[in-house]
Design a protein around this motif. Structure first.
Motif, PDB file in Angstrom:
ATOM      1  N   LEU A 198       0.818  -1.216   0.000  1.00 49.23           N
ATOM      2  CA  LEU A 198       0.000   0.000   0.000  1.00 49.23           C
ATOM      3  C   LEU A 198       0.854   1.268   0.000  1.00 49.23           C
ATOM      4  N   ASP A 199       2.026   1.202   0.610  1.00 50.41           N
ATOM      5  CA  ASP A 199       2.941   2.345   0.608  1.00 50.41           C
ATOM      6  C   ASP A 199       4.218   1.922  -0.111  1.00 50.41           C
ATOM      7  N   VAL A 200       4.348   2.295  -1.383  1.00 53.49           N
ATOM      8  CA  VAL A 200       5.470   1.821  -2.196  1.00 53.49           C
ATOM      9  C   VAL A 200       6.799   2.411  -1.741  1.00 53.49           C
ATOM     10  N   THR A 201       6.768   3.454  -0.924  1.00 51.33           N
ATOM     11  CA  THR A 201       8.012   4.049  -0.429  1.00 51.33           C
ATOM     12  C   THR A 201       8.492   3.420   0.871  1.00 51.33           C
ATOM     13  N   SER A 202       7.728   2.516   1.434  1.00 50.94           N
ATOM     14  CA  SER A 202       8.047   1.933   2.736  1.00 50.94           C
ATOM     15  C   SER A 202       8.957   0.712   2.574  1.00 50.94           C
ATOM     16  N   GLU A 203      10.137   0.771   3.170  1.00 44.87           N
ATOM     17  CA  GLU A 203      11.047  -0.367   3.146  1.00 44.87           C
ATOM     18  C   GLU A 203      10.480  -1.533   3.948  1.00 44.87           C
ATOM     19  N   GLY A 204       9.811  -1.220   5.048  1.00 46.67           N
ATOM     20  CA  GLY A 204       9.249  -2.267   5.880  1.00 46.67           C
ATOM     21  C   GLY A 204       8.153  -3.045   5.173  1.00 46.67           C
ATOM     22  N   GLU A 205       7.270  -2.356   4.470  1.00 44.33           N
ATOM     23  CA  GLU A 205       6.199  -3.053   3.749  1.00 44.33           C
ATOM     24  C   GLU A 205       6.771  -3.965   2.682  1.00 44.33           C
ATOM     25  N   LEU A 206       7.805  -3.516   1.975  1.00 47.59           N
ATOM     26  CA  LEU A 206       8.423  -4.349   0.955  1.00 47.59           C
ATOM     27  C   LEU A 206       9.102  -5.562   1.582  1.00 47.59           C
ATOM     28  N   ALA A 207       9.780  -5.341   2.714  1.00 48.32           N
ATOM     29  CA  ALA A 207      10.471  -6.440   3.388  1.00 48.32           C
ATOM     30  C   ALA A 207       9.495  -7.498   3.886  1.00 48.32           C
ATOM     31  N   MET A 208       8.319  -7.067   4.333  1.00 52.18           N
ATOM     32  CA  MET A 208       7.337  -7.974   4.916  1.00 52.18           C
ATOM     33  C   MET A 208       6.242  -8.381   3.932  1.00 52.18           C
ATOM     34  N   THR A 209       6.496  -8.229   2.636  1.00 51.65           N
ATOM     35  CA  THR A 209       5.464  -8.541   1.637  1.00 51.65           C
ATOM     36  C   THR A 209       4.955  -9.967   1.781  1.00 51.65           C
ATOM     37  N   LYS A 210       5.875 -10.939   1.819  1.00 51.39           N
ATOM     38  CA  LYS A 210       5.460 -12.336   1.956  1.00 51.39           C
ATOM     39  C   LYS A 210       4.957 -12.645   3.356  1.00 51.39           C
ATOM     40  N   MET A 211       5.510 -11.983   4.341  1.00 53.51           N
ATOM     41  CA  MET A 211       5.162 -12.280   5.726  1.00 53.51           C
ATOM     42  C   MET A 211       3.759 -11.819   6.101  1.00 53.51           C
ATOM     43  N   THR A 212       3.309 -10.723   5.505  1.00 59.54           N
ATOM     44  CA  THR A 212       2.068 -10.087   5.942  1.00 59.54           C
ATOM     45  C   THR A 212       0.848 -10.981   5.748  1.00 59.54           C
ATOM     46  N   VAL A 213       0.780 -11.676   4.627  1.00 60.68           N
ATOM     47  CA  VAL A 213      -0.391 -12.499   4.336  1.00 60.68           C
ATOM     48  C   VAL A 213      -0.033 -13.980   4.215  1.00 60.68           C
ATOM     49  N   LEU A 214       0.904 -14.301   3.301  1.00 58.67           N
ATOM     50  CA  LEU A 214       1.197 -15.708   3.029  1.00 58.67           C
ATOM     51  C   LEU A 214       1.741 -16.422   4.254  1.00 58.67           C
ATOM     52  N   TYR A 215       2.737 -15.832   4.916  1.00 60.04           N
ATOM     53  CA  TYR A 215       3.307 -16.492   6.081  1.00 60.04           C
ATOM     54  C   TYR A 215       2.401 -16.349   7.304  1.00 60.04           C
ATOM     55  N   ALA A 216       1.482 -15.418   7.264  1.00 60.42           N
ATOM     56  CA  ALA A 216       0.475 -15.344   8.328  1.00 60.42           C
ATOM     57  C   ALA A 216      -0.420 -16.582   8.300  1.00 60.42           C
ATOM     58  N   VAL A 217      -0.552 -17.198   7.132  1.00 60.20           N
ATOM     59  CA  VAL A 217      -1.298 -18.459   7.044  1.00 60.20           C
ATOM     60  C   VAL A 217      -0.590 -19.539   7.865  1.00 60.20           C
ATOM     61  N   PHE A 218       0.754 -19.551   7.835  1.00 61.00           N
ATOM     62  CA  PHE A 218       1.493 -20.504   8.661  1.00 61.00           C
ATOM     63  C   PHE A 218       1.260 -20.242  10.145  1.00 61.00           C
ATOM     64  N   VAL A 219       1.161 -18.965  10.495  1.00 62.67           N
ATOM     65  CA  VAL A 219       0.820 -18.611  11.881  1.00 62.67           C
ATOM     66  C   VAL A 219      -0.540 -19.203  12.242  1.00 62.67           C
ATOM     67  N   ALA A 220      -1.500 -19.048  11.351  1.00 62.45           N
ATOM     68  CA  ALA A 220      -2.842 -19.577  11.600  1.00 62.45           C
ATOM     69  C   ALA A 220      -2.812 -21.093  11.758  1.00 62.45           C
TER      70      ALA A 220
END
Length: 522
Positions: free
Chosen positions: A74-96
């Motif tokens: 959502l924020d293309v200038t954010s380094e954190g959002e880019l770093a956590m791209t896979k973690m935010t949704v896909l790897y959250a499934v592993f958390v679930a």
């Protein structure tokens, strides 16, 4: 709460649950945190400057397949959002998945084995098991969120954003625990409970994917869609975190109401009775194993094929994400192909099919079902070999399905020729077999070692992650069978690697066979 007759004794059950999860919980939480830390630490070196990061984020948003899998940036200038791209949704499934496993283990599995009924005969209240499980889930969720936030901060990401991201994972965990608590009341068996919970998480993922690539309001209907919209590393929406807590509390309340409306050991959805007489084909131990795990294998096959197709469609566009020379050099060092990186993760996940089969055999032995089978003409070696064979052959089949899916998706996306993707997937079979053989050996060693069957794949994955982060010596990282697989299709097939891992598998299986024949059943 402990004074209420219906919840009396829950602190004691909580202590028991924590004792039972003393290996599973720390290992699983540790692996998830390391995955997040590895992604956070690796991202800054992939891009030369902010302009490169912006181009990569825009490339992600321009690919519907990537957005469907990972969610948008959502924020293309954010380094954190880019770093956590896979973690935010896909790897959250592993958390679930982790929290579904934990809750299911202390609710439906305990009822199915009869231990809940034994405990209920004491001064423990009717709702005490559910309360203890909920408290443990909350504690694990808080620990996961706090450790993830601390790890991301140490890796160089914004501390406030890391705190928000840790809260997102904790919120996902709480919702998953609520889903598992409800499905434990609906189902009449642990297997059905897992199927219901997996279906619910799958629906939430699909709903989120449809909203991220289509009507945006659909994403707001899924907690996995909230993960992105919290904007952890942007303009944080702290208020949205309360939605996770509210939904989890609602699901747990529904579970408590449903628990009061059913009999102990039963489910609100009645189990369908099987045939009065079994098929003559089930007299064979391997046929029985296939019958027991057939539905699971079909579901795993559909998931493996689907993921292969999606990743195959994403692969041709990876060049748009890696415009910088630094990023391209790192990718070359990792194997030169996204397909190799994808398969390195998929192979670990699919190894858990073998773990599932072996673990089920352990439960059959613990609950006395194996003894009933061995009372027939089935030999001890035949029963043991059936489970081991299905575990290894099923894993190889799933890797083959993944390879075919990768090829289909890659061709559909009109990608350039990169080599035989089916062969690239099959290259991971010997490593998966070696880890699966270790699980078989753990079962053969005795029931007290049964928990190790779940630990082996996670332990080797953790070793690989730590090896990259801490630059561990090669002999140490080489203990992981996964580290000896050539990065096909970028590299050539290695008969030495395949033969060595196959030999290790054969030795482990031979030792397991000998040990199982020597010890007593149960």
């Amino acid at each position: 709460m402990s004074r209420s007759p219906s919840t009396a004794g829950w602190p004691l059950l909580l202590r028991l649950a924590l004792c039972q999860d003393r290996i599973l919980a720390p290992v699983a939480v540790g692996v998830l945190v390391l995955m997040s830390v590895a992604s956070a630490a690796a991202t800054p070196g992939l891009y030369a400057d902010q302009a490169d990061r912006v181009r990569a984020a825009e490339a992600i948003n321009a690919s519907p397949a990537i957005v469907a899998l990972y969610g948008p940036v959502l924020d293309v200038t954010s380094e954190g959002e880019l770093a956590m791209t896979k973690m935010t949704v896909l790897y959250a499934v592993f958390v679930a998945v982790l929290f579904v496993v934990v809750v299911r283990r202390h609710t439906r599995v305990e009822e199915e084995t009869g231990r809940t009924e034994l405990v209920g005969g004491t001064a423990v209240g009717r709702h005490a098991p559910l309360v203890a499980t909920a408290v443990e889930a909350v504690a694990l969720a808080v620990a996961l969120g706090a450790l993830t936030a601390a790890g991301n901060t140490v890796s160089g990401l914004d501390p406030v954003g890391s705190l928000a991201f840790g809260a997102v994972w904790a919120g996902t965990a709480l919702v998953a625990a609520g889903i598992a608590a409800v499905t434990a009341q609906l189902s009449a068996s642990a297997r059905t409970c897992a199927a219901y919970a997996a279906g619910a998480v799958g629906v939430l993922f699909v709903l989120r994917a449809a909203g991220d690539t289509g009507p945006g309001w659909l994403s707001w209907l899924s907690p996995l869609g909230w993960n992105t919209r919290v904007r952890a590393y942007g303009d944080q929406r702290w208020w949205l975190l309360a939605c996770y807590v509210a939904l989890a509390a609602l699901l747990l309340a529904v579970a408590a109401v449903l628990r009061s409306r059913r009999d102990l050991g039963a489910g609100l959805v009645a189990a369908r009775p099987g045939p009065r007489t079994g098929s003559p084909r089930l007299a064979d131990a391997f046929a029985l194993a296939v019958k027991v795990h057939g539905t699971t294998l079909v579901l795993w096959s559909l998931a493996a094929g689907g993921l292969g197709i999606v990743f195959g469609m994403i692969a041709p566009g990876i060049g748009d994400l890696l415009d910088s020379e630094v990023a391209q050099s790192i990718i070359d060092e990792l194997g030169g192909a996204l397909a190799a990186a994808i398969l390195s993760v998929v192979a670990v996940v699919l190894t858990y099919f073998a773990v599932t089969v072996v673990s089920h055999a352990g439960r059959d032995e613990e609950d006395g079902r194996a003894e009933l089978v061995l009372a027939t003409a089935t030999s001890r070696g035949g029963w043991f070999a059936a489970s081991a064979t299905l575990a290894l052959v099923g894993t190889a089949w799933l890797l083959a399905v993944t390879g075919v899916g990768l090829w289909i998706g890659y061709v559909a996306a009109d990608g350039p020729g990169i080599g035989n993707l089916l062969l690239a997937a099959l290259a991971w079979v010997p490593a998966a077999w070696a880890v699966g053989a270790l699980a078989v050996l753990s079962l053969a060693a005795g029931l007290r070692w049964a928990l190790l069957v779940w630990a082996w794949p996670a332990a080797f994955l953790t070793l690989s992650l730590l090896g990259d982060l801490l630059e561990l010596p090669g002999w140490l990282t080489g203990l992981s069978p996964y580290s000896h697989v050539p990065s096909l299709p970028a590299h050539a097939w290695s008969w030495g690697s395949a033969g060595g891992l196959s030999a290790v598998t054969a030795v482990l299986l031979a030792v397991a066979w000998w040990r199982f024949r020597e010890r007593d059943i149960g």
